[in-house]
Motif scaffolding. Structure first.
Motif: not given
Ligand SMILES: [Zn+2]
Ligand SMILES: [Zn+2]
Length: 259
Positions: A208, A7, A97, A158, A5
């Protein structure tokens, strides 16, 4: 090793995307799951660059609870937007998400619930797993997963920061649990206890990034290469070598999201 996970399409990576990806690959990352905000054209554009630089990445598309308010009064549009983007993104493997965030409450809770519910239904229809963001909303999250998923939707909670009870309920429902850099923070003792007990075939690791940089990088921009710190922390907790935890979390990623 896989970052389940991140970005990478966030604007914080716009200037040095190639260097960030190069570092991830030389750290031994086989791939990463890149989370895209449904309907965000700027992110979609950067995601295309990511895909060129790193063809092995996989993608998830969803409307985050923080921006659910944009769909207030027109919840069905959420589904249309995400469905359309899933179709046009060849590496899309999940809806996410999505979820509920009652900590920040950036969107009214009834809107968060409606938008989340609609996207779980979409995942069920598309036979895709979901990436769930849940914060201080345990009971509502579980209720929606049950009602909208009807036992047929699999996925991952997550950046898990919840209780043992939430972890148990999610595991019972067939879900995976993913841990981020928070697991390395000094005051995360209770969370480490939960991580210690997650079955070996249900645990995932993530950054994340650009958020939540793990110790010893805390306070800086996070990046996928640093999932190694999370994997290391999980390895210590579960009493295995880091290489074993890297393989374990990668195998679980594939079990959930496919090859
Ligand atoms: Zn995230
Ligand atoms: Zn999240």
């Amino acid at each position: 090793m896989i970052d389940s996970h991140c970005h990478l399409a966030d604007e914080q990576f716009a200037a040095d995307l190639d260097a960030v990806i190069a570092r991830a690959r030389s750290a031994g990352l086989e791939r990463a799951m890149v989370i895209l905000e449904g309907g965000n054209a700027k992110e979609a554009e950067q995601a295309a660059r990511v895909q060129t630089l790193w063809p092995e990445v996989r993608v998830a598309v969803g409307v985050h609870p923080h921006i659910a308010h944009q769909f207030a009064g027109r919840v069905p549009d959420t589904v249309a937007v995400v469905r359309q983007q899933l179709t046009t993104t060849p590496q899309a493997r999940a809806v996410g998400e999505i979820g509920l965030d009652y900590h920040y409450d950036f969107s009214p809770r009834d809107v968060q619930r409606a938008v989340f519910h609609a996207q779980v239904r979409l995942a069920r229809e598309q036979k895709l797993p979901i990436v769930v963001h849940t914060r201080e909303a345990d009971l509502d999250t579980l209720a929606i997963l049950k009602a909208a998923g009807e036992g047929e939707v699999r996925g991952v909670l997550h950046c898990f920061t919840g209780t043992q009870a939430l972890a148990d309920a999610a595991l019972d429902a067939g879900f995976y649990i993913s841990f981020a850099g928070i697991i390395t923070f000094p005051r995360a003792g209770a969370l480490r206890e939960v991580a210690q007990r997650v079955p070996r075939d249900r645990i995932l690791a993530e950054t994340d990034s650009p958020f939540l940089a793990p110790v010893p990088r805390r306070g800086t921009r996070n990046e996928p290469a640093w999932v190694a710190h999370v994997v290391e922390a999980l390895a210590v907790l579960q009493g295995v070598a880091p290489s074993v935890m890297a393989e374990r979390t990668a195998a679980n990623f594939h079990a959930l999201f496919g090859p």
